[in-house]
Scaffold this active site. Sequence first.
Site, PDB file in Angstrom:
ATOM      1  N   ALA A  37       0.839  -1.189   0.000  1.00  0.00           N
ATOM      2  CA  ALA A  37       0.000   0.000   0.000  1.00  0.00           C
ATOM      3  C   ALA A  37       0.876   1.241   0.000  1.00  0.00           C
ATOM      4  CB  ALA A  37      -0.926  -0.003   1.223  1.00  0.00           C
ATOM      5  N   TYR A  81      -9.922   2.172   5.149  1.00  0.00           N
ATOM      6  CA  TYR A  81      -9.156   3.300   4.643  1.00  0.00           C
ATOM      7  C   TYR A  81     -10.089   4.267   3.902  1.00  0.00           C
ATOM      8  CZ  TYR A  81      -5.188   0.461   6.065  1.00  0.00           C
ATOM      9  OH  TYR A  81      -4.302  -0.284   6.803  1.00  0.00           O
ATOM     10  N   ARG A  87      -9.163  -3.306  -4.540  1.00  0.00           N
ATOM     11  CA  ARG A  87      -9.403  -4.192  -3.400  1.00  0.00           C
ATOM     12  C   ARG A  87     -10.610  -3.647  -2.667  1.00  0.00           C
ATOM     13  NH1 ARG A  87      -5.333  -7.108   0.932  1.00  0.00           N
ATOM     14  NH2 ARG A  87      -6.127  -9.062   0.121  1.00  0.00           N
TER      15      ARG A  87
END
Length: 376
Positions: free
Chosen positions: A63, A188, A236
């Site tokens: 990430a 996130y 994702r």
Amino acid sequence: METEEHMSALLSPARLGKLECRNRIVVAPMCQYSAIEGVVQPWHEQHLGQLAISGAGALTIEATAISAQGRITEGCIGLWTDAQEQALTQLLVRLRSYADLPIGIQLHHAGRKASCARPWEGGRSIPRTDGGWEIAAPSAIAWSDSSQVPVAMSREDMERVIAEFAGAARRADRAGLDFIELHAAHGYLLHSFLSPLSNQRDDDYGGSLQNRMRFPLAVTRAVRAVWPAHKALGLRINGTDWIDGGWRPQDAIAFGQELLALGVDYLSVSSGGARGGISVKLSPGYQVEFAEQIRSALGCTVIAAGLIADPEHAESLVAQGRTDFVAVARVLLDDPRWPQHVATQLQATPLTPRQYQLAASGKWPLAPIGVVRNSP
């Protein structure tokens, strides 16, 4: 001694979007929290180098923050400065001098889970008064009772972040990456807009599912517009938040349908992380059902993940059509040659580098017997 090669579904070639993969094992993004000012270091080179020659079909770099604000920790890789881009470019050149597989990167903004200590430093949320930085989210709701309260994003903030995602995508292209995976899971920023647990806005970006999807779709649209058509783009996403009133499989299917219309090539399906303090019962393949549901409903390429470490289990998931690819992470930290050992167990051809052939199957007394093949 050699045995007859087995036709393995897991180890058969497949396309990830426009990319040709030699098998269906994908190295998942694994944060190392070891960058300096967002720049990759020697640690990243040895880490990714091992994974690049593991025998996997594709490799995803950890990430990677699109801005300083979007970092989970101060040790996260970034892709918003020239120095970061140049170091990553050089690293990719070196990796490709000995590894031939698609290499991608996961772009993300940590949202309300930003400004934290590294895991080995306790992982706590760091307030601005203690050296942290201001964090942002759709609504001013902390991720946990001990987390910093984020600032609710304005329309201007959202436009800035959209531009930052597109800027990072341009840098990823120049660096020579083959695919981008946008992180819209695990609480996130993009996922926090999607989940009603974290998005309690009363404007066009909150409320209904269509409104909650608006910002993540705008980010995806902006990235697809600057990302070359011959390169793959994936996301994702969560299959579920594991919380009543949160993100559900039917929401993931609706979101996936919108993403495919924008030209997204694959969906990597995960779960959880929407809020702190939630306990989930873990078992091998515990998230596969969500990948399977999405694949069945949308007919798209999916990647399944979640405690998949047994070769026969991974093989069965692909052979039964439950997923197209299997993403693995921690099992590779424990055993960077896992894909080669999988091939030996499944009586298929392991992709062992020539330099390591003396330790390959059948080449020394302690090695398991399987099919031997030299690989560049």
